[in-house]
Write an enzyme that holds these catalytic residues in place. Structure first.
Site, PDB file in Angstrom:
ATOM      1  N   ASP A 283     -10.368  -7.931 -12.674  1.00 48.25           N
ATOM      2  CA  ASP A 283      -9.367  -8.042 -12.500  1.00 48.25           C
ATOM      3  C   ASP A 283      -9.527  -9.052 -10.800  1.00 48.25           C
ATOM      4  O   ASP A 283      -8.731  -8.619  -9.856  1.00 48.25           O
ATOM      5  CB  ASP A 283      -8.431  -6.561 -11.668  1.00 48.25           C
ATOM      6  CG  ASP A 283      -7.060  -6.959 -11.010  1.00 48.25           C
ATOM      7  OD1 ASP A 283      -6.679  -8.520 -10.999  1.00 48.25           O
ATOM      8  OD2 ASP A 283      -5.900  -6.498 -11.391  1.00 48.25           O
TER       9      ASP A 283
ATOM     10  N   GLU B  71       0.032 -15.251  -9.278  1.00 50.93           N
ATOM     11  CA  GLU B  71      -0.230 -14.868  -7.849  1.00 50.93           C
ATOM     12  C   GLU B  71      -1.975 -14.782  -7.699  1.00 50.93           C
ATOM     13  O   GLU B  71      -2.805 -14.165  -7.631  1.00 50.93           O
ATOM     14  CB  GLU B  71      -0.039 -13.011  -8.341  1.00 50.93           C
ATOM     15  CG  GLU B  71       1.092 -12.713  -9.069  1.00 50.93           C
ATOM     16  CD  GLU B  71       0.885 -11.147  -9.840  1.00 50.93           C
ATOM     17  OE1 GLU B  71       0.065 -11.644 -10.775  1.00 50.93           O
ATOM     18  OE2 GLU B  71       1.498 -10.185  -9.513  1.00 50.93           O
TER      19      GLU B  71
ATOM     20  N   HIS C 185      -5.176 -10.391 -16.236  1.00 57.66           N
ATOM     21  CA  HIS C 185      -5.885  -8.989 -16.004  1.00 57.66           C
ATOM     22  C   HIS C 185      -5.902  -8.935 -18.014  1.00 57.66           C
ATOM     23  O   HIS C 185      -7.073  -8.485 -18.188  1.00 57.66           O
ATOM     24  CB  HIS C 185      -4.214  -7.879 -16.256  1.00 57.66           C
ATOM     25  CG  HIS C 185      -4.097  -8.005 -14.845  1.00 57.66           C
ATOM     26  ND1 HIS C 185      -3.096  -7.470 -14.908  1.00 57.66           N
ATOM     27  CD2 HIS C 185      -4.768  -8.085 -13.993  1.00 57.66           C
ATOM     28  CE1 HIS C 185      -3.286  -7.118 -13.000  1.00 57.66           C
ATOM     29  NE2 HIS C 185      -3.820  -7.825 -12.531  1.00 57.66           N
TER      30      HIS C 185
ATOM     31  N   HIS D 148      -7.975 -12.825  -9.292  1.00 58.93           N
ATOM     32  CA  HIS D 148      -6.992 -13.709  -9.583  1.00 58.93           C
ATOM     33  C   HIS D 148      -7.748 -14.687  -9.161  1.00 58.93           C
ATOM     34  O   HIS D 148      -8.409 -14.876  -8.003  1.00 58.93           O
ATOM     35  CB  HIS D 148      -5.805 -13.804  -9.089  1.00 58.93           C
ATOM     36  CG  HIS D 148      -5.073 -12.376  -9.794  1.00 58.93           C
ATOM     37  ND1 HIS D 148      -3.057 -11.922  -9.189  1.00 58.93           N
ATOM     38  CD2 HIS D 148      -5.368 -10.772 -10.132  1.00 58.93           C
ATOM     39  CE1 HIS D 148      -3.392 -10.910 -10.519  1.00 58.93           C
ATOM     40  NE2 HIS D 148      -4.120 -10.524 -10.767  1.00 58.93           N
TER      41      HIS D 148
ATOM     42  N   ASP E 255       0.119 -10.205 -17.596  1.00 60.71           N
ATOM     43  CA  ASP E 255      -1.047 -10.987 -17.111  1.00 60.71           C
ATOM     44  C   ASP E 255      -1.952 -11.517 -17.245  1.00 60.71           C
ATOM     45  O   ASP E 255      -2.377 -10.647 -17.531  1.00 60.71           O
ATOM     46  CB  ASP E 255      -1.330  -9.934 -15.908  1.00 60.71           C
ATOM     47  CG  ASP E 255      -1.775 -10.440 -14.510  1.00 60.71           C
ATOM     48  OD1 ASP E 255      -2.995 -11.136 -14.354  1.00 60.71           O
ATOM     49  OD2 ASP E 255      -1.491 -10.278 -13.083  1.00 60.71           O
TER      50      ASP E 255
ATOM     51  N   HIS F  29       7.997  -6.396  -7.737  1.00 65.35           N
ATOM     52  CA  HIS F  29       6.761  -5.528  -7.814  1.00 65.35           C
ATOM     53  C   HIS F  29       6.625  -3.719  -6.460  1.00 65.35           C
ATOM     54  O   HIS F  29       7.034  -3.877  -5.317  1.00 65.35           O
ATOM     55  CB  HIS F  29       5.689  -6.325  -7.124  1.00 65.35           C
ATOM     56  CG  HIS F  29       4.146  -6.002  -7.921  1.00 65.35           C
ATOM     57  ND1 HIS F  29       3.818  -5.078  -8.019  1.00 65.35           N
ATOM     58  CD2 HIS F  29       3.492  -6.535  -8.754  1.00 65.35           C
ATOM     59  CE1 HIS F  29       2.410  -4.922  -8.712  1.00 65.35           C
ATOM     60  NE2 HIS F  29       2.708  -5.624  -9.244  1.00 65.35           N
TER      61      HIS F  29
ATOM     62  N   HIS G  47       2.167  -1.008 -12.083  1.00 62.12           N
ATOM     63  CA  HIS G  47       0.956  -0.507 -12.490  1.00 62.12           C
ATOM     64  C   HIS G  47       0.778   0.836 -13.395  1.00 62.12           C
ATOM     65  O   HIS G  47       1.055   1.421 -12.762  1.00 62.12           O
ATOM     66  CB  HIS G  47      -0.214  -0.829 -11.361  1.00 62.12           C
ATOM     67  CG  HIS G  47      -0.643  -2.479 -10.840  1.00 62.12           C
ATOM     68  ND1 HIS G  47      -1.400  -2.155  -9.860  1.00 62.12           N
ATOM     69  CD2 HIS G  47       0.195  -3.519 -10.813  1.00 62.12           C
ATOM     70  CE1 HIS G  47      -1.279  -4.454  -9.672  1.00 62.12           C
ATOM     71  NE2 HIS G  47      -0.114  -4.655 -10.357  1.00 62.12           N
TER      72      HIS G  47
ATOM     73  N   GLU H 265       2.614  -3.343 -16.508  1.00 63.09           N
ATOM     74  CA  GLU H 265       2.432  -4.388 -16.613  1.00 63.09           C
ATOM     75  C   GLU H 265       0.579  -4.592 -17.346  1.00 63.09           C
ATOM     76  O   GLU H 265      -0.145  -3.289 -17.261  1.00 63.09           O
ATOM     77  CB  GLU H 265       1.959  -4.816 -14.604  1.00 63.09           C
ATOM     78  CG  GLU H 265       0.921  -6.430 -14.824  1.00 63.09           C
ATOM     79  CD  GLU H 265       0.861  -6.173 -13.403  1.00 63.09           C
ATOM     80  OE1 GLU H 265       1.397  -6.045 -12.963  1.00 63.09           O
ATOM     81  OE2 GLU H 265      -0.438  -7.222 -13.057  1.00 63.09           O
TER      82      GLU H 265
ATOM     83  N   HIS I  97       2.470 -12.791 -15.963  1.00 60.73           N
ATOM     84  CA  HIS I  97       1.822 -13.430 -14.380  1.00 60.73           C
ATOM     85  C   HIS I  97       1.267 -14.174 -15.031  1.00 60.73           C
ATOM     86  O   HIS I  97       0.059 -13.637 -15.421  1.00 60.73           O
ATOM     87  CB  HIS I  97       1.631 -12.158 -13.455  1.00 60.73           C
ATOM     88  CG  HIS I  97       2.203 -10.687 -13.144  1.00 60.73           C
ATOM     89  ND1 HIS I  97       1.792  -9.802 -12.893  1.00 60.73           N
ATOM     90  CD2 HIS I  97       3.580 -10.720 -12.154  1.00 60.73           C
ATOM     91  CE1 HIS I  97       2.871  -9.511 -12.089  1.00 60.73           C
ATOM     92  NE2 HIS I  97       3.163  -9.528 -11.831  1.00 60.73           N
TER      93      HIS I  97
ATOM     94  N   ARG J 239       1.147  -1.827  -0.199  1.00 58.43           N
ATOM     95  CA  ARG J 239       0.115   0.351  -0.149  1.00 58.43           C
ATOM     96  C   ARG J 239       1.388   1.511  -0.009  1.00 58.43           C
ATOM     97  O   ARG J 239       0.285   2.020   0.355  1.00 58.43           O
ATOM     98  CB  ARG J 239      -0.599  -0.266   1.308  1.00 58.43           C
ATOM     99  CG  ARG J 239      -1.765  -0.938   1.363  1.00 58.43           C
ATOM    100  CD  ARG J 239      -3.363  -0.890   1.779  1.00 58.43           C
ATOM    101  NE  ARG J 239      -3.789  -2.448   1.533  1.00 58.43           N
ATOM    102  CZ  ARG J 239      -4.661  -2.904   1.106  1.00 58.43           C
ATOM    103  NH1 ARG J 239      -4.842  -1.872   0.200  1.00 58.43           N
ATOM    104  NH2 ARG J 239      -5.404  -3.987   0.866  1.00 58.43           N
TER     105      ARG J 239
ATOM    106  N   TYR K  12       0.689  -1.033  -5.037  1.00 59.98           N
ATOM    107  CA  TYR K  12       0.252  -1.596  -6.589  1.00 59.98           C
ATOM    108  C   TYR K  12      -1.059   0.302  -5.865  1.00 59.98           C
ATOM    109  O   TYR K  12      -1.713   0.541  -6.795  1.00 59.98           O
ATOM    110  CB  TYR K  12      -0.924  -2.399  -6.327  1.00 59.98           C
ATOM    111  CG  TYR K  12      -1.248  -2.990  -5.211  1.00 59.98           C
ATOM    112  CD1 TYR K  12      -2.568  -2.808  -4.460  1.00 59.98           C
ATOM    113  CD2 TYR K  12      -0.851  -4.276  -4.418  1.00 59.98           C
ATOM    114  CE1 TYR K  12      -2.888  -3.305  -3.275  1.00 59.98           C
ATOM    115  CE2 TYR K  12      -1.489  -4.409  -3.158  1.00 59.98           C
ATOM    116  CZ  TYR K  12      -2.122  -3.793  -2.724  1.00 59.98           C
ATOM    117  OH  TYR K  12      -2.858  -4.250  -1.468  1.00 59.98           O
TER     118      TYR K  12
HETATM  119 ZN    ZN Z   1      -4.373  -8.780 -10.901  1.00 62.09          ZN
HETATM  120 FE    FE Z   2      -0.075  -9.134 -11.901  1.00 66.15          FE
HETATM  121 FE    FE Z   3       0.825  -6.893 -10.623  1.00 67.78          FE
END
Ligand code: ZN
Ligand code: FE
Ligand code: FE
Length: 290
Positions: free
Chosen positions: A224, A256, A179, A226, A176, A67, A107, A142, A211, A37, A70
């Site tokens: 989105d 993920e 995604h 997963h 991804d 990564h 992202h 991504e 991903h 975060r 996000y």
């Molecule tokens: Zn995602």
């Molecule tokens: Fe991803």
């Molecule tokens: Fe991501």
């Protein structure tokens, strides 16, 4: 070589991640550079970093994938929010030099009503501000699900960002699977067509990592969320085709999926069995002791 792994917690340090990866049969992994975060990151313990590099070398790991948090938004309308994204990413790239020649994924951002064009320009501006000639890290954009005002749900948007990046040799793309499927690219029924489209618009040479996720929602849902491998709308057969596709099979794959470590270990084992196709030689070909 099949490079397969998953997202791991960085909580116990870098070397610990290397050992965890080995214990679940992974030879690549992804981790958050700091609290996902956002917020400050603790100083890197260079001994711990060196230990990970040693483990990674000894075991023949593929690329580490860091990564970015996000919640960063490189195209935020609010100046402070955007500055925070800039500062965090610039700091992350400095820290990544403890792990030379690896990947940093982010992202692209959400344009929050400013329009896609403005979003694309602002993201490229941030990249132009943070990328340096001397960095060894490749920054990956991504592919996104196109949720809300997310930038990067269309291949054209990623291409437009890359077009504006001066040090474009320092960037690449991470695909991804959840995604792109949620964004409307039918990797289930037309993987070849989607990859052709990627090649035509972006160029497959820009694709550096995958991903690997199933999706809880159908094609084009822009959700989105997963799902575990083989348990979602993408499904086992499509995932088999993805990990064995000639244009993808040499890339590193990072799970993920919603799993704990034992779940990841099982998925990695399953994916390996799909790659190997499990065709033992006939008995008469076998030699003793081999
Ligand atoms: Zn995602
Ligand atoms: Fe991803
Ligand atoms: Fe991501």
């Amino acid at each position: 070589m099949f490079y397969i792994g998953c997202h791991l917690s960085v909580a116990k340090g870098f070397a610990a991640m290397g050992k965890t990866a080995e214990s679940i049969g992974a030879n690549v992994f992804q981790f958050f550079t700091r609290n996902p975060r956002g917020g400050s990151a603790k100083a890197i313990d260079s001994d711990d970093a060196a230990k990970l590099l040693e483990i990674s070398d000894n075991l023949g790991f593929g690329k580490l994938l860091a990564h970015a948090p996000y919640t960063l938004n490189a195209c935020a309308a609010n100046g402070d929010t955007r500055q925070f994204a800039f500062d965090t990413m610039a700091d992350d790239l400095k820290r990544m030099e403890y792990f030379p020649h690896n990947y940093y994924n982010f992202h692209p951002g959400s344009h929050v009503g400013q329009g896609i064009e403005t979003g694309i320009e602002k993201i490229a501006d941030v990249l132009n501000g943070i990328l340096t000639e001397s960095q060894t890290t490749t920054v990956l954009l991504e592919t996104m699900a196109g949720k809300g005002s997310e930038v990067g749900g269309k291949f054209e948007e990623l291409r437009a960002i890359i077009n504006r990046v001066e040090l474009s040799n320092k960037v690449g793309v991470c695909l991804d699977t959840c995604h792109v499927f949620d964004a409307g690219y039918d990797i289930v029924n037309d993987l070849d067509g989607v990859l052709k489209r990627f090649d035509d618009v972006i160029g497959l040479q820009w694709l550096k990592a995958v991903h690997l996720n199933d999706s809880k929602n159908p094609l084009g849902s822009h959700k989105d969320r997963h799902e575990k491998i083989g348990q979602g709308f993408i499904g086992a057969d499509a995932i088999k085709r993805i990990i064995t596709h000639p244009s993808l099979k040499n890339l590193p794959f990072y799970l993920e999926t919603p799993n704990e470590l034992d779940g990841y270990a099982k998925e990695i084992q399953l994916l390996k069995s799909w790659r190997e196709k499990k065709t033992p030689p006939p008995r008469y070909c076998q030699r003793g002791g081999e």
